[in-house]
Design an enzyme around this catalytic site. Structure first.
Site, short mmCIF file in Angstrom:
data_model
loop_
_atom_site.label_atom_id
_atom_site.label_comp_id
_atom_site.label_asym_id
_atom_site.label_seq_id
_atom_site.Cartn_x
_atom_site.Cartn_y
_atom_site.Cartn_z
N SER A 133 0.80 -1.22 0.00
CA SER A 133 0.00 0.00 0.00
C SER A 133 0.83 1.27 0.00
CB SER A 133 -0.93 0.01 1.21
OG SER A 133 -0.18 -0.10 2.41
N CYS A 134 1.71 1.47 0.99
CA CYS A 134 2.28 2.80 1.16
C CYS A 134 3.25 3.16 0.05
CB CYS A 134 2.98 2.92 2.51
SG CYS A 134 4.52 1.99 2.64
N GLY A 135 4.04 2.20 -0.43
CA GLY A 135 4.89 2.46 -1.58
C GLY A 135 6.24 3.07 -1.25
#
Length: 272
Positions: free
Chosen positions: A116-118
């Site tokens: 998700s956060c990358g």
């Protein structure tokens, strides 16, 4: 959906109890859920990252991942891909050309598994990934009608989501909005990397199409699309502020909140 013998399936039936709040009777049944599994990515047997992903289309995944991570500049720098299904993970070994492998070993990057956060594993904000594509106007116009057509047929290209209701999709469309490639994964970044890998490996002209994703448009989704060289990124959900800034800087058309009856354009312009 491509599967590989010995790998975990893309979905599994799991016992669950379905509740109806207004009805005291509950139903025990098997529910199909998406598989999330560690994928150990190595270059020349040297570990690089462990990604939590759905074990489908892994050749596409690591090809797209290698491009958007800046490890390769094109598919010609990959000599081979080997996949090994192990009890607790899937290991994917990518063989690079000698020159590219030397350059890869010279890079210092710590990367943790992510869905998700990358930016997990980055130690300094200056290290945030940026596309190497210079700012440019779109090579081919993308029409509002093409966006509408793509969104209208999106669900038909999400078979895993239809079964599990828990995975993201990314599709490649021609300039008429016809969907030519589709990939799914529990991670939205992974789904886009798989799609990018599929487009690269198919030899499609990236100037002749655009990307649609079922998630929000984050800055990294913009960077990955710009790195591919597509004219536009269309997202079903809204964009983030940094995504808009990056899209404008890269000359990428950014369309979000896309529905069959309308959308919002945050960067660039759609043709009539």
């Amino acid at each position: 959906m491509m599967s590989i013998p010995g790998l975990e399936p893309a979905f599994l039936p799991v016992p669950a109890t379905r509740w109806r709040y207004s009805d005291p009777s509950n139903l025990a049944r098997d529910t199909e859920i998406a598989v999330e599994w560690p994928v150990n990515i190595r270059y020349g047997s040297v570990p690089y990252a462990v990604m939590m992903a759905t074990p489908l289309d892994l050749e596409d995944f690591v090809t797209g991942f290698s491009l958007t991570e800046g490890i390769i500049a094109g598919t010609g720098e990959i000599r081979g891909i080997r996949i090994l299904a192990e009890p607790e993970a899937v290991t994917v070994d990518i063989d690079l050309t000698p020159d590219r492998f030397r350059k890869h070993l010279g890079r210092i990057r710590r990367l943790s598994g992510r869905t998700s956060c990358g930016v997990c594993g980055i130690e300094d904000a200056a290290d945030l990934p940026r596309s190497k594509t210079p700012a440019r106007p779109p090579r081919k116009p993308v029409s509002a009608g093409a966006v509408a057509a793509a969104v209208a047929h999106l669900r038909a290209h999400q078979p895993l989501h239809a079964r599990t209701r828990s995975v993201h999709g990314a599709v490649w469309c021609d300039l008429d909005g016809v969907i030519l490639e589709a990939r799914e994964d529990v991670g939205r970044h992974n789904a886009l990397d798989k799609l990018i890998g599929a487009v690269l490996r198919s030899g499609r002209d990236v100037a002749e199409g655009f990307v649609v994703v079922t998630s929000r448009a984050s800055y990294e989704m913009v960077e990955k699309t710009a790195t591919l060289g597509a004219a536009a990124l269309v997202s079903v959900s809204a964009p983030t502020s940094l995504a808009v800034t990056r899209a404008r800087a890269a000359g990428l058309i950014l369309v979000s909140v896309a529905r069959e009856d309308g959308c919002e354009v945050f960067a660039g312009e759609l043709a009539q």
